[in-house]
Design a protein around this motif. Sequence first.
Motif, mmCIF file in Angstrom:
data_model
loop_
_atom_site.group_PDB
_atom_site.id
_atom_site.type_symbol
_atom_site.label_atom_id
_atom_site.label_comp_id
_atom_site.label_asym_id
_atom_site.label_seq_id
_atom_site.Cartn_x
_atom_site.Cartn_y
_atom_site.Cartn_z
ATOM 1 N N TYR A 35 19.540 51.161 25.043
ATOM 2 C CA TYR A 35 18.274 50.853 25.712
ATOM 3 C C TYR A 35 17.887 52.019 26.623
ATOM 4 N N LEU A 36 16.586 52.206 26.741
ATOM 5 C CA LEU A 36 16.049 53.213 27.669
ATOM 6 C C LEU A 36 15.518 52.526 28.910
ATOM 7 N N ARG A 37 15.727 53.194 30.023
ATOM 8 C CA ARG A 37 15.144 52.715 31.280
ATOM 9 C C ARG A 37 13.714 53.238 31.382
ATOM 10 N N GLU A 38 12.756 52.322 31.522
ATOM 11 C CA GLU A 38 11.370 52.715 31.727
ATOM 12 C C GLU A 38 11.002 52.528 33.182
ATOM 13 N N SER A 39 10.156 53.398 33.660
ATOM 14 C CA SER A 39 9.760 53.372 35.060
ATOM 15 C C SER A 39 8.247 53.351 35.171
ATOM 16 N N GLU A 40 7.775 53.019 36.363
ATOM 17 C CA GLU A 40 6.340 53.113 36.655
ATOM 18 C C GLU A 40 6.026 54.536 37.070
ATOM 19 N N VAL A 41 5.063 55.129 36.388
ATOM 20 C CA VAL A 41 4.672 56.500 36.674
ATOM 21 C C VAL A 41 3.310 56.508 37.357
ATOM 22 N N ASP A 42 3.217 57.194 38.444
ATOM 23 C CA ASP A 42 1.954 57.294 39.162
ATOM 24 C C ASP A 42 0.999 58.186 38.376
ATOM 25 N N THR A 43 -0.159 57.653 38.019
ATOM 26 C CA THR A 43 -1.165 58.436 37.292
ATOM 27 C C THR A 43 -2.393 58.689 38.161
ATOM 28 N N SER A 44 -2.207 58.712 39.459
ATOM 29 C CA SER A 44 -3.332 58.966 40.351
ATOM 30 C C SER A 44 -3.803 60.410 40.181
ATOM 31 N N LEU A 45 -5.056 60.634 40.531
ATOM 32 C CA LEU A 45 -5.681 61.937 40.409
ATOM 33 C C LEU A 45 -6.056 62.468 41.785
ATOM 34 N N ALA A 46 -6.349 63.746 41.832
ATOM 35 C CA ALA A 46 -7.090 64.295 42.959
ATOM 36 C C ALA A 46 -8.543 64.380 42.499
ATOM 37 N N VAL A 47 -9.434 63.704 43.201
ATOM 38 C CA VAL A 47 -10.849 63.669 42.848
ATOM 39 C C VAL A 47 -11.613 64.471 43.897
ATOM 40 N N HIS A 48 -12.296 65.524 43.452
ATOM 41 C CA HIS A 48 -13.027 66.415 44.350
ATOM 42 C C HIS A 48 -14.522 66.183 44.169
ATOM 43 N N LEU A 49 -15.156 65.569 45.154
ATOM 44 C CA LEU A 49 -16.597 65.318 45.128
ATOM 45 C C LEU A 49 -17.337 66.515 45.712
ATOM 46 N N VAL A 50 -18.320 67.005 44.981
ATOM 47 C CA VAL A 50 -19.125 68.144 45.445
ATOM 48 C C VAL A 50 -20.580 67.695 45.473
ATOM 49 N N LEU A 51 -21.181 67.696 46.657
ATOM 50 C CA LEU A 51 -22.560 67.245 46.824
ATOM 51 C C LEU A 51 -23.467 68.424 47.154
ATOM 52 N N ASP A 52 -24.486 68.619 46.351
ATOM 53 C CA ASP A 52 -25.508 69.634 46.598
ATOM 54 C C ASP A 52 -26.404 69.143 47.734
ATOM 55 N N ALA A 53 -26.450 69.905 48.831
ATOM 56 C CA ALA A 53 -27.304 69.541 49.972
ATOM 57 C C ALA A 53 -28.287 70.665 50.273
ATOM 58 N N THR A 54 -28.801 71.292 49.218
ATOM 59 C CA THR A 54 -29.849 72.296 49.414
ATOM 60 C C THR A 54 -31.198 71.586 49.539
ATOM 61 N N ALA A 55 -32.227 72.331 49.921
ATOM 62 C CA ALA A 55 -33.502 71.723 50.310
ATOM 63 C C ALA A 55 -34.171 70.943 49.189
ATOM 64 N N SER A 56 -33.933 71.318 47.925
ATOM 65 C CA SER A 56 -34.578 70.593 46.821
ATOM 66 C C SER A 56 -34.111 69.143 46.748
ATOM 67 N N MET A 57 -32.968 68.843 47.362
ATOM 68 C CA MET A 57 -32.466 67.471 47.370
ATOM 69 C C MET A 57 -33.252 66.589 48.338
ATOM 70 N N ASN A 58 -34.211 67.174 49.061
ATOM 71 C CA ASN A 58 -35.110 66.385 49.917
ATOM 72 C C ASN A 58 -36.278 65.791 49.134
ATOM 73 N N HIS A 59 -36.381 66.075 47.854
ATOM 74 C CA HIS A 59 -37.464 65.508 47.045
ATOM 75 C C HIS A 59 -37.380 63.981 47.077
ATOM 76 N N ARG A 60 -38.517 63.335 47.336
ATOM 77 C CA ARG A 60 -38.556 61.883 47.502
ATOM 78 C C ARG A 60 -39.166 61.204 46.273
ATOM 79 N N ASP A 61 -38.495 60.166 45.807
ATOM 80 C CA ASP A 61 -38.956 59.417 44.641
ATOM 81 C C ASP A 61 -39.929 58.325 45.079
ATOM 82 N N ASP A 62 -40.540 57.659 44.095
ATOM 83 C CA ASP A 62 -41.497 56.597 44.395
ATOM 84 C C ASP A 62 -40.851 55.403 45.099
ATOM 85 N N ASN A 63 -39.536 55.236 44.957
ATOM 86 C CA ASN A 63 -38.854 54.119 45.625
ATOM 87 C C ASN A 63 -38.503 54.428 47.076
ATOM 88 N N GLY A 64 -38.918 55.599 47.562
ATOM 89 C CA GLY A 64 -38.681 55.965 48.953
ATOM 90 C C GLY A 64 -37.407 56.738 49.194
#
Length: 290
Positions: free
Chosen positions: A67-96
């Motif tokens: 028999y083989l011993r099976e274990s729980e393996v952590d499959t977590s990630l590093a998630v890197h969020l990158v948000l564009d905050a240049t002036a064009s992101m100030n454009h306003r939609d019809d929903n406000g």
Amino acid sequence: MLTPEHLHALHNLPLAAKRAAEGLLHGAHASRRRGAGLEFSQYRPYQPGDDLRRLDWRLAARSDRYYLRESEVDTSLAVHLVLDATASMNHRDDNGLTKLDYGRLLCAALAYVASQQGDAVALTILHPAGLRHLPPRADARQLPRLYHALATAEAAGSFPDAATLAPLTARRQPALTICVSDLYEEEGEIERLLTRLRAASGEVLLLHLLAHNELAFTFRGAVTFEDLETGRTLQLDADQQRRGWQQHLQQWLRDTAQRARTHGFDYYQLTTAEPLTNALREFLRRRSLA
């Protein structure tokens, strides 16, 4: 399902992020799987080709079976969020909502979902004054840090120069990078940054954010448009120019999607009028492949 404007009206990013993710995490990819890890989970019978180092020799001596011993393996990630905050992101939609309003909500919801999956989350807000960067962490205080950075972000100016961006691409840490941007650029600077991030960190999911009113060109009559980053203006009759605008825009979107995929990015287009769950599902789909 709450609309983006309803979530924005809460004026509470932590609550909005949680509400946006409600019902989405059921059945999502678990952060742990069975394999060769550290935390013992169960036995399974030996099969030809299995790693003999995982055999339980004591159990074999007692039972004359392997028999083989099976274990729980952590499959977590590093998630890197990158948000564009240049002036064009100030454009306003019809929903406000501006693109930045939607980007804040989306990044907050993505951070919440990622943390619920056990992932370490990082955030970079791009603006010409310099990078606002929070390195990846999975501790209980990371989400409040991210929410505060997002809530206080303001869109201004043009895309940061190469020297400002250099510290980002110098870090060689495996991660799934998720970029939220309208992709309005002068000379391919966003594309170059994402190409370098892919080389330095791994996979890139590009969430291309458009306002519904620019995609459908809902403007009427004589309109003066202003480039939010350069200040240049353009006067036109919206009714006369609608068809030409939409043809040009659709060609640009096709070209943009093709270039993104050529560079190996996962590309997903969304608008400020659609529920956040569409992009959240795309993240979970991409995460399940990691």
